[in-house]
Write a protein that holds these residues in place. Structure first.
Motif, PDB file in Angstrom:
ATOM      1  N   PRO A 115      -4.871  -2.812  -5.556  1.00 32.67           N
ATOM      2  CA  PRO A 115      -5.868  -4.286  -5.633  1.00 32.67           C
ATOM      3  C   PRO A 115      -7.085  -3.982  -4.672  1.00 32.67           C
ATOM      4  N   LEU A 173      -5.967 -11.099  -8.620  1.00 32.00           N
ATOM      5  CA  LEU A 173      -4.011 -11.369  -7.471  1.00 32.00           C
ATOM      6  C   LEU A 173      -4.830 -12.222  -6.536  1.00 32.00           C
ATOM      7  N   PHE A 177       1.838 -12.403  -2.188  1.00 32.23           N
ATOM      8  CA  PHE A 177       0.971 -12.065  -3.386  1.00 32.23           C
ATOM      9  C   PHE A 177       1.489 -12.878  -3.954  1.00 32.23           C
ATOM     10  N   GLY A 178       1.094 -13.548  -4.772  1.00 31.06           N
ATOM     11  CA  GLY A 178       1.175 -14.449  -6.321  1.00 31.06           C
ATOM     12  C   GLY A 178       1.449 -13.456  -7.227  1.00 31.06           C
ATOM     13  N   TYR A 195      -3.796   0.028  11.187  1.00 28.46           N
ATOM     14  CA  TYR A 195      -2.657  -0.373  10.637  1.00 28.46           C
ATOM     15  C   TYR A 195      -2.818   0.674   9.045  1.00 28.46           C
ATOM     16  N   ILE A 220      -0.332   0.429   5.741  1.00 30.80           N
ATOM     17  CA  ILE A 220       0.885  -1.240   4.772  1.00 30.80           C
ATOM     18  C   ILE A 220       1.238   0.031   4.056  1.00 30.80           C
ATOM     19  N   TYR A 276       3.073  -1.782   0.160  1.00 30.45           N
ATOM     20  CA  TYR A 276       3.354  -2.569  -0.375  1.00 30.45           C
ATOM     21  C   TYR A 276       4.307  -1.590  -1.681  1.00 30.45           C
ATOM     22  N   GLN A 314       4.927  -2.724  -5.624  1.00 33.12           N
ATOM     23  CA  GLN A 314       4.636  -3.889  -6.844  1.00 33.12           C
ATOM     24  C   GLN A 314       5.899  -3.866  -7.686  1.00 33.12           C
ATOM     25  N   LYS A 355       4.477  -8.643 -10.953  1.00 32.06           N
ATOM     26  CA  LYS A 355       4.399  -9.450 -10.252  1.00 32.06           C
ATOM     27  C   LYS A 355       3.636  -9.042  -9.105  1.00 32.06           C
ATOM     28  N   GLY A 356       3.638  -9.703  -7.535  1.00 31.12           N
ATOM     29  CA  GLY A 356       2.485  -9.317  -7.184  1.00 31.12           C
ATOM     30  C   GLY A 356       3.144  -8.025  -6.258  1.00 31.12           C
ATOM     31  N   PRO A 357       1.862  -7.816  -5.462  1.00 34.38           N
ATOM     32  CA  PRO A 357       2.881  -6.314  -4.484  1.00 34.38           C
ATOM     33  C   PRO A 357       2.919  -7.626  -3.492  1.00 34.38           C
ATOM     34  N   PHE A 392       4.850  -6.903   0.864  1.00 31.00           N
ATOM     35  CA  PHE A 392       4.804  -6.333   2.265  1.00 31.00           C
ATOM     36  C   PHE A 392       6.508  -5.278   2.366  1.00 31.00           C
ATOM     37  N   ASP A 395       4.977  -1.315   8.675  1.00 33.63           N
ATOM     38  CA  ASP A 395       3.467  -1.198   8.539  1.00 33.63           C
ATOM     39  C   ASP A 395       3.935  -0.174   9.955  1.00 33.63           C
ATOM     40  N   PHE A 406       2.126   0.882  -3.210  1.00 28.66           N
ATOM     41  CA  PHE A 406       0.972   1.621  -2.824  1.00 28.66           C
ATOM     42  C   PHE A 406       0.759   1.807  -1.063  1.00 28.66           C
ATOM     43  N   PHE A 413      -9.030  -4.378   4.423  1.00 27.03           N
ATOM     44  CA  PHE A 413      -7.732  -3.552   3.991  1.00 27.03           C
ATOM     45  C   PHE A 413      -7.826  -3.211   2.277  1.00 27.03           C
ATOM     46  N   PHE A 473      -6.552  -0.181  -0.458  1.00 27.44           N
ATOM     47  CA  PHE A 473      -4.911   0.220  -1.065  1.00 27.44           C
ATOM     48  C   PHE A 473      -5.540   1.117  -2.498  1.00 27.44           C
TER      49      PHE A 473
END
Lengths: 114, 110
Positions: free
Chosen positions: A43, A91, A105-106, B32, B34, B36, B38, B42-44, B46, B49, B89, B98, B100
């Protein structure tokens, strides 16, 4: 469990047309993000809101993209006119605090521009 | 812009084995890092971290290692399960921005 809602889930539009995406964050989350995700990539942040204010839109192509969060709750991302290169997943994410790593996240809106 | 990249685009592991997903980053000033996950459609989500002043952090079945000398981050998943199949990710937080990476697809073979 509370979730981030997005609509539509899929959108096909012709180039030069206008398109809009809607996001409803988790209740109480003051920070809202819009990301663009090209297939096979991570993203990319487009815009970040804190309540109703934009705190970062440095990566938003402002000649064609706009975003608003008028009442600090739900948000709309608009593209006008759409271009072929805008085809991607859009997103929305929210977090309770700005910079919080656990962003929620959606499911995203898959946009195809023909 | 920032550069957060991954060594391998696809990783296949046998169910029950441990998985190691690697990530290289470029900005040593990030606060930091992090991870994720996915899943398809769907969305990522968490995972875990780690702050830049740490070199290891453990969660449930996951461990993140940070090597600042070589700007390398890894995610270790113990006893990999079919439900772990997803794209992973890494991301970095630099002044609440952020960035990615491009993701590694993990395939878990039964």
């Amino acid at each position: 469990e509370a979730e981030v809602a997005q609509s539509p889930r899929y959108k096909i539009t012709e180039k030069s047309q206008a398109v809009a995406f809607w996001c409803d964050p988790i209740s109480g989350h003051a920070t809202l993000y819009w990301y663009r995700q090209i297939l096979g990539q991570g993203p990319e942040l487009l815009v970040q809101f804190q309540d109703e204010s934009v705190v970062d839109d440095s990566q938003l192509p402002k000649d064609r993209f706009s975003a608003e969060r008028l009442k600090g709750v739900d948000s709309t991302l608009k593209i006008q006119p759409a271009e072929l290169g805008d085809s991607a997943m859009y997103l929305c994410a929210s977090s309770f605090l700005p910079g919080e790593h656990e962003q929620y996240f959606g499911p995203g809106t898959r946009l195809t521009v023909t | 812009g920032e550069s957060v990249g991954l060594h391998l685009p696809t990783l296949s592991v046998q169910e029950g084995d441990n998985s190691i997903i690697n990530c290289a980053y470029s900005n040593s000033a990030s606060d930091y890092f992090i991870w994720y996950k996915q899943e398809s459609g769907k969305g990522p989500q968490f995972i875990i971290d780690i702050r830049s002043n740490m070199d290891k952090r453990q969660g449930q079945r996951v461990t993140v290692l940070l090597n600042k000398t070589v700007k390398h981050l890894s995610l270790q998943i113990a006893a990999t399960q079919p439900g772990d199949s997803a794209v992973y990710f890494c991301a970095e937080n630099n002044f609440n921005k952020f960035y990615f990476g491009s993701g590694t697809k993990l395939n878990v073979k039964p």
